[in-house]
Scaffold this active site. Structure first.
Site, PDB file in Angstrom:
ATOM      1  CB  SER A  76      41.553  34.873  43.144  1.00 36.36           C
ATOM      2  OG  SER A  76      40.850  35.346  44.276  1.00 36.36           O
ATOM      3  CG  ASP A  77      37.233  38.379  43.836  1.00 37.07           C
ATOM      4  OD1 ASP A  77      38.265  38.968  43.474  1.00 37.07           O
ATOM      5  OD2 ASP A  77      36.501  38.814  44.753  1.00 37.07           O
ATOM      6  CB  CYS A  78      38.974  40.769  39.537  1.00 34.11           C
ATOM      7  SG  CYS A  78      38.630  41.785  40.978  1.00 34.11           S
TER       8      CYS A  78
END
Length: 735
Positions: free
Chosen positions: A463-465
């Site tokens: 998700s954060d990548c």
């Protein structure tokens, strides 16, 4: 079993007979890093002709700790000049595909699984690799007690000491080497290998240096459970799922290495009593206190007793066993196919190799391809060869570098455009374009439009990548003079994937939405890690998604899925505020620790218009940081913050953590300049003449207890912090 190749690289001697002789070392000028669309592998050149055809790059020399030849730069007198110097240095480390590479080390339990797998599968171990692994392990040996810990800054444990002692012996180290004697003494002081955690006992059993009765059961039948069962494996966190999948197959097959003189000798070295006298079955739950970060629960102990004493001997029919082995093998095969044998990580990768060796045989394509892929995890540095925590940090670091340069206001400078365009080309190439075949069968989350942590080939949505890469693409493609490489359709694919990942709580996890209850931690058999059984809401992941969605709607396309994006952001912000502690802080799960999470939290709150001036919660978070500023103006946080859950001051301020706090205060629009400028002065004082910063303490963490390095952070976040300060305060001269 695997044997060291006797061909000595370019005359480098092996000093096996004289343990007191200096350790052999390969010629560092012969190492080269090859980057093929993000796939990073190190190669040792054997001939002068090869050296002439493939010159060593600046990046190679930097990674190996050799002189880079980069000149000293004019001493900066303003923050922006310091940022320019840093970019001048870091730009020289960009690799041909457009990404940046680095060591992603720290954990000391990774190499043992690989070396043991090489040994039991009779994989030839080139001499130059053996030499450099030995060098690294001896370099990271505790100089006081002779042991090794879970990670490079951790206290000596049975897991670290037993496993690294064993593989040093497999790689040719003498038991009479004084360092090995010290290690053996520390291991015995800790109670011997019998006090190792579950994963250590598994690998030692595979090697034939521990009886299988000492290993708590991992039945493949768990994968036959219906999906509605609350503890079915598809509900587990993806890493634990992919570790216990091949582990269960290997254990069920009863694989053990054929006894050799060396393994028989090791049996007598790693225990405190003769091997033949040990009642291994009575030690399934024996564990050293230094390894027992997450003690097994009574529930897990009862479950294991039932499996050992009732399920195994009385209820597990051959039909059930064969069916379970076939299904777990099918899932292993699908994981290999979905990643082209790169696999999720360096723990499961060697296990999948061993599973293929058992099922397909030593001469199969799967085994050959796995052997090639193991090199994706290996990294060479001045201390020797280590095993990275993934196959790299390519997408992650590249995205952050783009953001740092843009936030510093330097992206439109002509001299940095080629670097940024190459970085954009890399992100364009690394976006995942399709979902896994039959993703539901192998329990994979949607990935079309996502970015992985490392490479598209590894192929796992994070998700954060995805959020950070998407922000970087939008930032550059909205600037004049930059090509629009990632189409509107593909950007919307990324948004679509992010919108599938929100949990009912409003928060976001890492690889997929939460599938199981926190009660599954009662079944955590890994002992050395915390919060490992399921996905969790993470402030870093949640805040990254908030900032990405907010940027997309604000600067790219305000109409696309507008209502859903607004609702997602609203729920996520509510979760971020709920996750904030009473003292104003956030606990970080992927970086150390409160400084890391606080930076992301305040950035996300700023993206929705919440600042010190209009939000008491933001003001409280700023005060949390200011109360912990050190005398030299910086901040320094120990990794103990992660393990203990309480902010723990490092003995020395840290450049990276100081920059995280500078960014946090600037994002929050903290009104007073003096404490921020004091921190900026500290960062500038530590900058070297060539524009770089020295490596300081470890920066990252996973599962609360294991630390991991992010060496590029010491370039990326100073550029962003210094540039943001200059934009806010007019780039003043800082003395």
């Amino acid at each position: 079993m695997a044997r060291l190749r006797e061909k000595q690289p370019n005359g480098v001697p092996l000093s096996r007979k004289n343990p007191e002789a200096a350790d052999p070392q390969t010629d560092p000028s012969r190492w080269r890093l090859l980057d093929e669309q993000g796939r990073q592998t190190w190669h040792y050149l054997q001939s002068d002709e090869e050296i002439k055809e493939w010159p060593q790059s600046i990046a190679d020399r930097y990674f190996l700790g050799l002189p880079t030849g980069l000149p000293p730069l004019p001493e900066p007198d303003t923050p922006l000049n310091a940022a320019q110097n840093a970019i001048a240095y870091f730009s020289q480390l960009q690799l041909p595909p457009g990404n940046w590479a680095c060591e992603y080390g720290g954990p000391l339990f990774l190499l043992p699984g690989l070396v043991i797998t090489w040994y039991v599968t009779e994989t030839p171990i080139p001499t130059h690799i053996s030499i450099e692994i030995r060098r690294y392990l001896f370099a990271r040996q505790n100089p006081v007690d002779g042991g090794w810990g879970l990670h490079v800054e951790g206290e000596s444990s049975v897991f670290g000491t037993a496993m690294n002692y064993v593989i040093l012996r497999l790689l040719g180290a003498s038991e009479e080497d004084p360092r090995m004697i010290n290690a053996r003494g520390m291991l015995h002081k800790l109670g011997g290998a019998i006090n190792g955690p579950h994963w250590a006992k598994f690998w030692l059993s595979v090697l034939g240096c521990m009886e299988p009765e000492a290993v708590n059961p991992v039945p493949p039948e768990l994968w036959l459970l219906p999906d509605w069962v609350p503890f079915a494996p598809w509900r587990w966190w993806i890493h634990i799922r992919q570790v216990y999948l091949p582990m269960s197959y290997i254990v069920s097959k009863g694989f053990r290495c054929t006894s050799t003189p060396l393994t028989r000798q090791l049996r007598e070295e790693i225990y405190t009593q003769p091997y033949s006298s040990i009642n291994f079955a009575s030690h399934r739950n024996s564990i050293s206190p230094t390894d027992n970060y997450h003690p097994k629960t009574m529930l897990l102990n009862i479950f294991n007793q039932l499996l050992v004493n009732i399920w195994g001997p009385y209820m597990r029919t051959d039909f059930i066993r064969r069916r379970a082995e076939q299904w777990t093998w099918d899932l292993i095969r699908r994981e290999d196919a979905n990643t082209d044998f790169a696999n999720l990580g360096p723990v499961s990768g060697p296990m999948n190799l061993l599973a293929c060796y058992i099922h397909d045989g030593p001469d199969s394509y799967a085994v050959a391809r796995h052997r090639e892929r193991m090199h994706d995890f290996l990294w060479v540095k001045d201390e020797g060869m280590l095993m990275n925590g993934t196959n790299g940090v390519q997408t992650w670091d590249t995205a952050f570098l783009i953001q740092a340069v843009v936030e510093a206001g330097l992206a439109e400078e002509v001299k940095w455009k080629p670097m940024l365009i190459k970085a954009l080309e890399f992100l364009d190439d690394q976006q995942i374009r399709e979902d896994c075949p039959e993703q539901g069968i192998c329990y994979r989350h949607r990935r079309k439009g996502a970015w992985a942590f490392s490479t598209r080939e590894q192929g796992y949505t994070v998700s954060d990548c995805t959020s950070e890469a998407l922000k970087s693409v939008i930032l550059l493609q909205c600037l004049p003079g930059f090509p629009k490489l990632v189409s509107d359709e593909r950007i919307k694919d990324a948004i679509d994937t992010l919108l599938t990942m929100q949990n009912p709580s409003g928060g976001f996890a890492s690889y997929e939405a939460i599938r199981g209850s926190q009660y599954l931690e009662y079944l955590n058999a890994a002992e050395v890690f915390g919060r490992i059984m399921i996905e969790y809401d993470y402030p870093e992941c949640t805040t990254a998604v908030v900032t990405a969605l907010a940027m997309f709607s604000r600067t790219y396309d305000a109409s696309y899925r507008q209502a859903e994006i607004e609702a997602t952001i609203s729920k996520a912000v509510a979760w971020i505020l709920k996750d904030q502690r009473k003292d104003g802080s956030w606990y970080g799960s992927w970086g150390i620790c409160f400084t890391y999470a606080g930076m992301f939290a305040l950035e996300s709150l700023a993206s929705v218009g919440r600042y010190c001036s209009n939000d008491d919660r933001v003001a409280l978070a700023c005060q949390f940081f200011l109360d912990r500023q050190m005398a030299d103006g910086g901040w320094g946080e120990s990794y103990k913050s992660c393990t203990d859950g309480v902010y723990t001051q490092h003995e020395k301020s840290q450049v990276v953590q100081t920059c995280w706090v500078i960014i946090a205060l600037l994002e929050a629009q903290y009104p007073e300049r003096e404490p921020i400028e004091k921190a900026v002065r500290m960062v500038m004082r530590r900058q070297q003449q060539d524009g770089s910063w020295k490596q300081e303490a470890i920066e990252g963490v996973f599962n609360k207890s294991c630390m991991i390095t992010y060496p590029n952070y010491k370039f990326i976040f100073p550029v962003k912090a210094l540039g943001m300060f200059a934009k806010r305060f007019g780039n003043p001269k800082v003395q």
